[in-house]
Scaffold this active site. Structure first.
Site, short mmCIF file in Angstrom:
data_model
loop_
_atom_site.label_atom_id
_atom_site.label_comp_id
_atom_site.label_asym_id
_atom_site.label_seq_id
_atom_site.Cartn_x
_atom_site.Cartn_y
_atom_site.Cartn_z
N LYS A 94 3.51 42.19 -30.66
CA LYS A 94 2.09 42.45 -30.40
C LYS A 94 1.59 43.79 -30.93
CE LYS A 94 1.00 38.81 -27.69
NZ LYS A 94 2.25 38.04 -27.51
N GLU A 116 -7.69 40.78 -23.18
CA GLU A 116 -7.10 39.94 -22.13
C GLU A 116 -5.62 39.84 -22.43
OE1 GLU A 116 -6.26 37.65 -24.43
OE2 GLU A 116 -7.92 38.35 -25.66
N SER A 383 10.53 36.87 -31.45
CA SER A 383 9.25 37.54 -31.16
C SER A 383 9.30 38.56 -30.03
CB SER A 383 8.18 36.49 -30.86
OG SER A 383 8.55 35.68 -29.76
C1 LIG Z 1 2.40 36.67 -27.02
C2 LIG Z 1 3.72 36.21 -27.38
C3 LIG Z 1 3.91 35.00 -28.10
C4 LIG Z 1 2.81 34.04 -28.45
O1 LIG Z 1 1.69 34.53 -29.11
P1 LIG Z 1 1.38 34.23 -30.63
O2 LIG Z 1 0.08 34.89 -30.88
O3 LIG Z 1 1.30 32.74 -30.81
O4 LIG Z 1 2.48 34.82 -31.42
C5 LIG Z 1 5.21 34.68 -28.47
N1 LIG Z 1 6.27 35.46 -28.15
C6 LIG Z 1 6.12 36.61 -27.44
C7 LIG Z 1 7.33 37.41 -27.10
C8 LIG Z 1 4.85 37.01 -27.03
O5 LIG Z 1 4.73 38.15 -26.34
#
Ligand SMILES: *Cc1c(COP(=O)(O)O)cnc(C)c1O
Length: 400
Positions: A94, A116, A383
């Site tokens: 993020k 948000e 992610s």
């Molecule tokens: C927010 C988040 C996501 C999903 O959001 P995308 O905008 O679709 O990438 C996926 N993995 C993690 C660890 C997140 O914090």
């Protein structure tokens, strides 16, 4: 009159096939136009690039490593590399987007950020970036999500964010987005809405994908160095699509690289138990854009359901909607049960605790081993880390 004609003009922009657009109240049009102009003016300049890159490097910790997960690879039968976005400051991808937009907001002379958050990862990244630039931060969060993500709520408070609980609707992300858009309409002169994913009206999806594409740019350099060739496949989880598009975008033209988007299957594909909008939804307007969205037979938005807060959104952003519709990206899903098991597998094979969102991709690889051949090089966009989900994970395995 002038505004209306400009609005109609802009409507043609920001389309991915039929998806995207700007389905907003006219009150918001000047803010969207101002944002698009500012992005086009500042983003390409060496000054902006210099500041952005140095923050990504020295504050964020980029480039994040591309790790060859040997033990996990042996288990699934192909060669798996993890793109370690969990190591980015804050614990997920993020921050890439938050730093970029906060820098843009500063250049635009804004003094305040609003946004948000669901899992809290985006709220956290926003207040971090806000503090760097001396911008006040207010975060709208569904009351349900505040309960589920208590540890991130504490972090955001400590960092100085004002947190506004959202009780309307189901008290989850989609309700918080609606409230934030409403707030932005009232105060866009001083305030930037720091959109957290590749959703919302144009130009947000494009801006967020651009800032996140640093992930894919790095993957390309790193895999060429390690393997001397492009990967056979890249897999990412998602709801709005920001980490997936970030990883995919530099590879869209490389047709031999298979791309997989894994969404939250929830408990089952039964009526109200899932977040799998590509399986169960259809095109509709949500939060200012046309996209693939969960809805009932009357076109009312249906709440999504998955244990991964970050995937708990009924819409898929316009660009990922388009890429899945055209078949360039394979839309797939995994169920909560497989996801928790996948957490355990990653813990035991590689000593890493993944976020529940990330564990969707791990689960997909585990349950589709036959799709990936022995010699294939597969990149799993890792992610985020699982600290925020520790309570839910422990409860799942060991009871309350
Ligand atoms: C927010 C988040 C996501 C999903 O959001 P995308 O905008 O679709 O990438 C996926 N993995 C993690 C660890 C997140 O914090």
């Amino acid at each position: 009159m002038e505004l209306r004609s400009e609005g109609v003009l802009v409507l043609r922009k920001g389309r991915f096939g039929k998806y995207g657009g700007q389905y907003v109240n006219e009150i918001l049009m000047p803010a969207l136009i101002e944002l698009e102009e500012a992005f086009n003016r500042y983003y390409p300049t060496p000054e902006f690039q210099g500041e952005f890159q140095s923050l990504l490097r020295d504050y964020g910790g980029r480039p994040t490593p591309l790790y060859y997960a040997k033990n996990f690879s042996e288990l699934v039968g192909c060669k798996v590399y993890l793109k370690r976005e969990d190591l980015l400051c804050g614990g997920s991808h993020k921050l890439n987007n938050a730093l970029g937009q906060a820098l843009l907001a500063k250049k635009m002379g804004k003094t305040r950020l609003i946004t948000e958050t669901a899992a809290g990862q985006h709220g956290l990244a926003t207040v971090m970036a806000g503090n760097i630039f001396g911008l006040e931060t207010e975060i709208f969060m569904g009351v349900k999500d505040m309960e589920r993500q208590a540890s991130n709520v504490k972090r955001m408070k400590l960092l100085g964010a004002k947190i506004t609980p959202v009780k309307s609707g189901a008290g989850v992300l989609k309700d918080a987005v609606s409230d934030t858009l409403r707030e932005w309409a009232a105060c866009s002169q001083t305030t930037h809405y720091l959109m957290g994913s590749t959703v919302g009206p144009h130009p947000f999806p494009t801006i967020v994908a651009t800032f996140q594409s640093v992930i894919g740019i790095e993957i390309k350099q790193q895999i060429l160095k390690k393997e001397g060739r492009l990967p056979d496949a890249i897999l990412a989880c998602g709801s709005g699509g920001s980490n997936a598009l970030g990883a995919f975008k530099p590879f869209i033209g490389n047709k031999d690289v298979k791309l997989y988007f894994v969404e939250g299957g929830g408990e089952s594909l039964g009526a109200d138990n899932s977040a799998a909008a590509f399986q169960l939804g259809k095109p509709g307007v949500l939060h200012g854009a046309l996209m693939q969205v969960l809805q009932d037979e009357h076109g009312q938005i249906k709440p999504s359901k998955t244990r991964a807060a970050g995937l708990n959104y009924p819409g898929r952003g316009p660009e990922i909607s388009y890429l899945c519709e055209t078949g360039r990206v394979n839309a797939c899903y995994t169920f909560d049960k497989e996801v928790f098991e996948a957490v355990k597998v990653m813990c035991r094979t590689e000593g890493l605790i993944p976020a529940l969102e990330t564990a969707h991709v791990i689960a997909y690889l585990l349950s589709h081993r036959e799709e990936f051949g022995r010699g294939e090089v597969v990149i799993l966009n890792y992610s985020g880390r699982g600290d925020k989900d520790l309570k839910a994970i422990m409860r799942y395995f060991y009871g309350p």
